[in-house]
Design a protein around this motif. Structure first.
Motif, mmCIF file in Angstrom:
data_model
loop_
_atom_site.group_PDB
_atom_site.id
_atom_site.type_symbol
_atom_site.label_atom_id
_atom_site.label_comp_id
_atom_site.label_asym_id
_atom_site.label_seq_id
_atom_site.Cartn_x
_atom_site.Cartn_y
_atom_site.Cartn_z
ATOM 1 N N LEU A 172 -0.907 -1.347 -6.718
ATOM 2 C CA LEU A 172 -0.708 -0.309 -7.734
ATOM 3 C C LEU A 172 0.717 -0.246 -8.303
ATOM 4 N N ALA A 173 1.626 -1.038 -7.723
ATOM 5 C CA ALA A 173 3.057 -0.916 -8.086
ATOM 6 C C ALA A 173 3.312 -1.125 -9.571
ATOM 7 N N SER A 174 2.653 -2.109 -10.168
ATOM 8 C CA SER A 174 2.948 -2.426 -11.569
ATOM 9 C C SER A 174 2.448 -1.351 -12.525
ATOM 10 N N ARG A 175 1.669 -0.397 -12.008
ATOM 11 C CA ARG A 175 1.124 0.658 -12.872
ATOM 12 C C ARG A 175 1.812 1.996 -12.651
ATOM 13 N N GLY A 176 3.002 1.954 -12.065
ATOM 14 C CA GLY A 176 3.798 3.178 -11.924
ATOM 15 C C GLY A 176 3.332 4.105 -10.816
ATOM 16 N N ILE A 177 2.547 3.560 -9.885
ATOM 17 C CA ILE A 177 2.053 4.413 -8.789
ATOM 18 C C ILE A 177 2.722 3.980 -7.484
ATOM 19 N N THR A 178 3.320 4.932 -6.782
ATOM 20 C CA THR A 178 3.923 4.600 -5.489
ATOM 21 C C THR A 178 2.971 5.027 -4.360
ATOM 22 N N VAL A 179 2.975 4.222 -3.290
ATOM 23 C CA VAL A 179 2.123 4.514 -2.135
ATOM 24 C C VAL A 179 2.987 4.343 -0.884
ATOM 25 N N ASN A 180 3.195 5.409 -0.158
ATOM 26 C CA ASN A 180 4.031 5.347 1.044
ATOM 27 C C ASN A 180 3.347 6.041 2.211
ATOM 28 N N ALA A 181 3.840 5.745 3.402
ATOM 29 C CA ALA A 181 3.310 6.413 4.598
ATOM 30 C C ALA A 181 4.433 7.198 5.275
ATOM 31 N N ILE A 182 4.047 8.244 5.969
ATOM 32 C CA ILE A 182 4.988 8.976 6.815
ATOM 33 C C ILE A 182 4.451 8.876 8.241
ATOM 34 N N ALA A 183 5.345 8.544 9.175
ATOM 35 C CA ALA A 183 4.937 8.452 10.575
ATOM 36 C C ALA A 183 5.656 9.555 11.356
ATOM 37 N N PRO A 184 4.992 10.713 11.512
ATOM 38 C CA PRO A 184 5.633 11.780 12.282
ATOM 39 C C PRO A 184 5.621 11.460 13.770
ATOM 40 N N GLY A 185 6.618 11.990 14.455
ATOM 41 C CA GLY A 185 6.599 11.974 15.926
ATOM 42 C C GLY A 185 5.764 13.165 16.366
ATOM 43 N N TYR A 186 6.234 13.934 17.352
ATOM 44 C CA TYR A 186 5.454 15.083 17.805
ATOM 45 C C TYR A 186 5.845 16.319 17.008
#
Ligand code: NDP
Length: 246
Positions: A172-186
């Motif tokens: 999706l990057a070339s279409r202006g959409i960002t996709v990220n993950a968050i990895a919380p601890g506790y």
């Protein structure tokens, strides 16, 4: 940081981290769509957000069902005409040691934590592709990076979310959409409240900051990753764990 005129869907926002994320986006001006399986809790979350001056609505449904993800997305689009932000947060644990883990407990965790992310991402990405903009944030876990005794199903689902995030970010990057993950601890929520005092104190010993995370620690990172300021960041996994996995 303002999200005025933006529409954000937060899956699993009837309580815990999702509820905190929904409240944070509403506070910054977004119209927030609360989802979860419990209508009563969804209604309560929406009322609380509205009482604090925010704009929120809810649509109830199970993330494991692709048709429901489609229906919810269509209803949001019909009513609000846009979807700018998707936070895939709904998740569960069903812990047990491998040899005691039932097939159902393995499947349930994968279906909710991983397939649920696929279901919502697939339908919302279609809307974002048309708009040529959008931000998707998937809530993974440090357990998806480190693994954990008794959590083979959960670790597999959360590692899966990280791989999924990277692949979809590339698509999706070339279409202006960002996709990220968050990895919380506790993080202090219903999920961690189930731990015994002994387990909690053992965990605190492993956290350099010597405290469990707060829901707000995760919500603030979501605001940043969905903001204009982060529009060159994609495919990343942001670990928020008080230094636990350093
Ligand atoms: P909670 O148990 O407090 O809340 C889970 C949310 O997900 C609820 O709103 C619940 O709503 C929803 N949900 C669960 N199953 C489904 C389903 N099948 N369909 C739709 N909604 C569903 O969890 P947390 O707030 O603690 O966790 C949120 C996310 O953060 C999860 O993905 C979790 O794995 C992750 N995480 C949490 C950590 C922690 O320490 N708490 C650490 C690392 C990651 P309802 O019951 O109404 O369906």
């Amino acid at each position: 940081m303002t999200f005025q005129d933006k529409v954000a869907i937060v899956t699993g926002s009837t309580r815990g981290i999702g509820k905190g994320i929904a409240a944070a986006f509403a506070k910054q001006g977004a119209t927030v769509i609360v989802t979860g399986r419990s209508e009563e809790s969804a209604q309560k979350t929406v009322s609380e957000i509205q009482q604090n001056g925010g704009t929120a609505d809810y649509f109830v449904g199970d993330v494991t069902n692709g048709e429901i993800a489609q229906e919810i997305t269509a209803k949001v689009l019909d009513k609000y005409n846009r979807i700018d932000i998707l936070i895939n947060n709904a998740g569960i644990t069903k812990d047990n040691l491998l040899l005691r883990m039932s097939e159902d407990d393995f499947d349930d965790v994968i279906r909710i934590n991983l397939k649920g992310v696929f279901n919502f991402t697939k339908v919302v990405a279609k809307v974002m592709l048309k708009a040529k903009q959008g931000s998707i944030i998937n809530i993974s876990s440090v357990i998806g990076i480190t693994g954990n005794v008794g959590q083979a199903n959960y670790a597999a689902s959360k590692a899966g979310v990280i791989g999924f995030t990277k692949s979809v970010a590339k698509e999706l990057a070339s279409r202006g959409i960002t996709v990220n993950a968050i990895a919380p601890g506790y993080i202090q929520t219903d999920m961690t409240a189930e731990m015994t005092d002994k387990a909690q104190s053992e965990i605190l010993d492993k956290i350099p900051m010597n405290r469990l995370g707060a829901v707000d620690d995760i919500a603030k990172a979501c605001l940043f990753l969905a903001s204009e300021e982060a529009n060159y960041i994609t495919g990343q996994t942001l670990v928020i764990d008080g230094g636990m996995t350093i």
